[in-house]
Write an enzyme that holds these catalytic residues in place. Sequence first.
Site, PDB file in Angstrom:
ATOM      1  N   GLU A   1       0.813  -1.294  -0.070  1.00 56.04           N
ATOM      2  CA  GLU A   1       0.150   0.006   0.060  1.00 56.04           C
ATOM      3  C   GLU A   1       0.878   1.158   0.000  1.00 56.04           C
ATOM      4  O   GLU A   1       1.957   1.196   0.822  1.00 56.04           O
ATOM      5  CB  GLU A   1      -0.784   0.044   1.275  1.00 56.04           C
ATOM      6  CG  GLU A   1      -1.884  -1.038   1.265  1.00 56.04           C
ATOM      7  CD  GLU A   1      -2.770  -0.911   2.661  1.00 56.04           C
ATOM      8  OE1 GLU A   1      -2.851  -0.006   3.338  1.00 56.04           O
ATOM      9  OE2 GLU A   1      -3.434  -1.968   3.093  1.00 56.04           O
TER      10      GLU A   1
ATOM     11  N   GLU B   1      -9.350   8.477   6.547  1.00 56.14           N
ATOM     12  CA  GLU B   1      -9.375   6.886   5.942  1.00 56.14           C
ATOM     13  C   GLU B   1     -10.494   6.793   4.871  1.00 56.14           C
ATOM     14  O   GLU B   1     -10.110   5.557   4.362  1.00 56.14           O
ATOM     15  CB  GLU B   1      -9.689   6.212   7.375  1.00 56.14           C
ATOM     16  CG  GLU B   1      -8.717   5.608   8.034  1.00 56.14           C
ATOM     17  CD  GLU B   1      -7.671   4.864   7.287  1.00 56.14           C
ATOM     18  OE1 GLU B   1      -8.105   3.926   6.643  1.00 56.14           O
ATOM     19  OE2 GLU B   1      -6.442   5.270   7.402  1.00 56.14           O
TER      20      GLU B   1
ATOM     21  N   GLU C   1     -13.940   4.649   0.262  1.00 53.40           N
ATOM     22  CA  GLU C   1     -14.621   3.999   0.985  1.00 53.40           C
ATOM     23  C   GLU C   1     -15.292   4.614   2.045  1.00 53.40           C
ATOM     24  O   GLU C   1     -14.695   4.883   3.228  1.00 53.40           O
ATOM     25  CB  GLU C   1     -13.894   2.497   1.543  1.00 53.40           C
ATOM     26  CG  GLU C   1     -13.183   1.813   0.328  1.00 53.40           C
ATOM     27  CD  GLU C   1     -12.130   0.825   0.791  1.00 53.40           C
ATOM     28  OE1 GLU C   1     -12.669  -0.190   1.315  1.00 53.40           O
ATOM     29  OE2 GLU C   1     -10.983   1.126   0.908  1.00 53.40           O
TER      30      GLU C   1
ATOM     31  N   LYS D   1     -15.477   2.767   5.990  1.00 49.42           N
ATOM     32  CA  LYS D   1     -14.089   2.297   6.771  1.00 49.42           C
ATOM     33  C   LYS D   1     -14.196   2.986   8.285  1.00 49.42           C
ATOM     34  O   LYS D   1     -14.587   4.242   8.403  1.00 49.42           O
ATOM     35  CB  LYS D   1     -12.827   2.913   5.893  1.00 49.42           C
ATOM     36  CG  LYS D   1     -12.600   2.096   4.726  1.00 49.42           C
ATOM     37  CD  LYS D   1     -11.249   2.445   4.421  1.00 49.42           C
ATOM     38  CE  LYS D   1      -9.939   1.827   5.182  1.00 49.42           C
ATOM     39  NZ  LYS D   1      -8.680   2.060   4.648  1.00 49.42           N
TER      40      LYS D   1
END
Length: 483
Positions: free
Chosen positions: A263, A325, A314, A317
Amino acid sequence: MGLCHVAIGLVSLLLMVSRAMTIGANWGTQATHPLEPAIVVRLLRENGIQKVKLFDADYETLKALGKTGIEVMVGIPNDMLATLAGSMKAAEKWVSKNVSAHVTTNNVNIRYVAVGNEPFLQTYNGSFLSTTFPALQNVQSALIKAGLGNSVKVTVPLNADVYESSSDLPSGGDFRADIHDLMLAIVKFLNDAGAPFTVNIYPFISLYTDANFPVDYAFFDGNASPIDDGGTSYTNMFDANYDTLVHALQKNGFGNLPIIVGEIGWPTDGDRNANIDYAQRFNQGFMSHISSGKGTPIKPNAEINAYLFSLIDEDAKSVDPGNFERHWGVFTFDGLPKYAFNLGTTNTGALIPARRVTYLERKWCVMKSSAKLDDPQVPLSVSYACGLADCTRLGYGTSCGNLDARGNISYAFNSYFQIQNQLDDACKFPNLSTITKTDPSTQNCKFEVMIEPYYGGAVQTLCGAKKALGLVAGLILFILNIV
């Protein structure tokens, strides 16, 4: 002579593109309204992304990746590690269902199995220290038994906090003292299995957690003051962090172990340093850096094998690490590019948006013009909306941080309304809200209209909604402009 120069130039360009084309992307699905897997797979293919890293082994996702040739890393969540560590039969069953079946039946190009996700994070307080390695061993044995030992490799995506430097320089790198023996056992196992070491590296987090961190050192444009490590010069944090790991591996006799950057990326919202400009600067800089083929100071000319984090935003999250995040995506939740970003894989040099995305009706839930800011129902209603929706774009230094109090309240109401699929009852905050067909978005702050729900039309609530409540108290003060 001219033709020769043209030919050489074309070869150089092709080499650069072929290197850039090795870039992968993390595809997370913690969203209230995820895009259909088929739409995401088309998005990957049209943007020339040939590798994808998943956090689970969802059947529909893997099926959609079948016959595409895209290299896949399937994931095993941390909460499954104990089961797989304690039972060889469970590991064999998992491999049969989630790897073998897709490889043989759906022709999915599964190359790796990620056993856990950052299981040794210090914030987990050792919860997975005793189960990660046994689970890794059992999954590897199950892959061998299934006849996949040569084509599918195991790995453990680890946070960069598993290693440290005694000198704060890369050359002092070694594995964290409290897990040193465990890390050496895992590294030896990976080496013997011909499997890679996977690490997640986030310069953004250093900037987020340390107010004195030199901003330019997070990026790749050479503006930072270089750091000297015994004659080796470092001008960016990524190289320094990567080489700290290289030194740790070399120090323990595993200097040739392949490394995957599982990542790497930069968020675009939820914090003053999480914005479009910084994300574009970082991600494009990283692409140019790895496309150059220069490697790192300790690994010159090495090809960096990496997966961008992440493909798509997203909104479900956990925000325990921070409000940013939910905003790591290169694409928005509905598959639109956030900024100019050249992967070197498309004819135009630009990202191609998702196609065939269907939206709910263009209507929004906002605060009534007649409603009063001092109505005692306001803080209760905002708390309820933000606790079950996504208010992370509200706050100091965020994209919606310049809204006035009424705008903040409207944003909170609309987020809840959209996540609840625009149900009429979701815009019935007592004497405070109304539905409008006039877009309340501002130049910097977009009031979203959700996409059609993918999973059978069922309303999905936010994953970890109780955790989301932790950020509400501070946001309430900001939303009402009390601070």
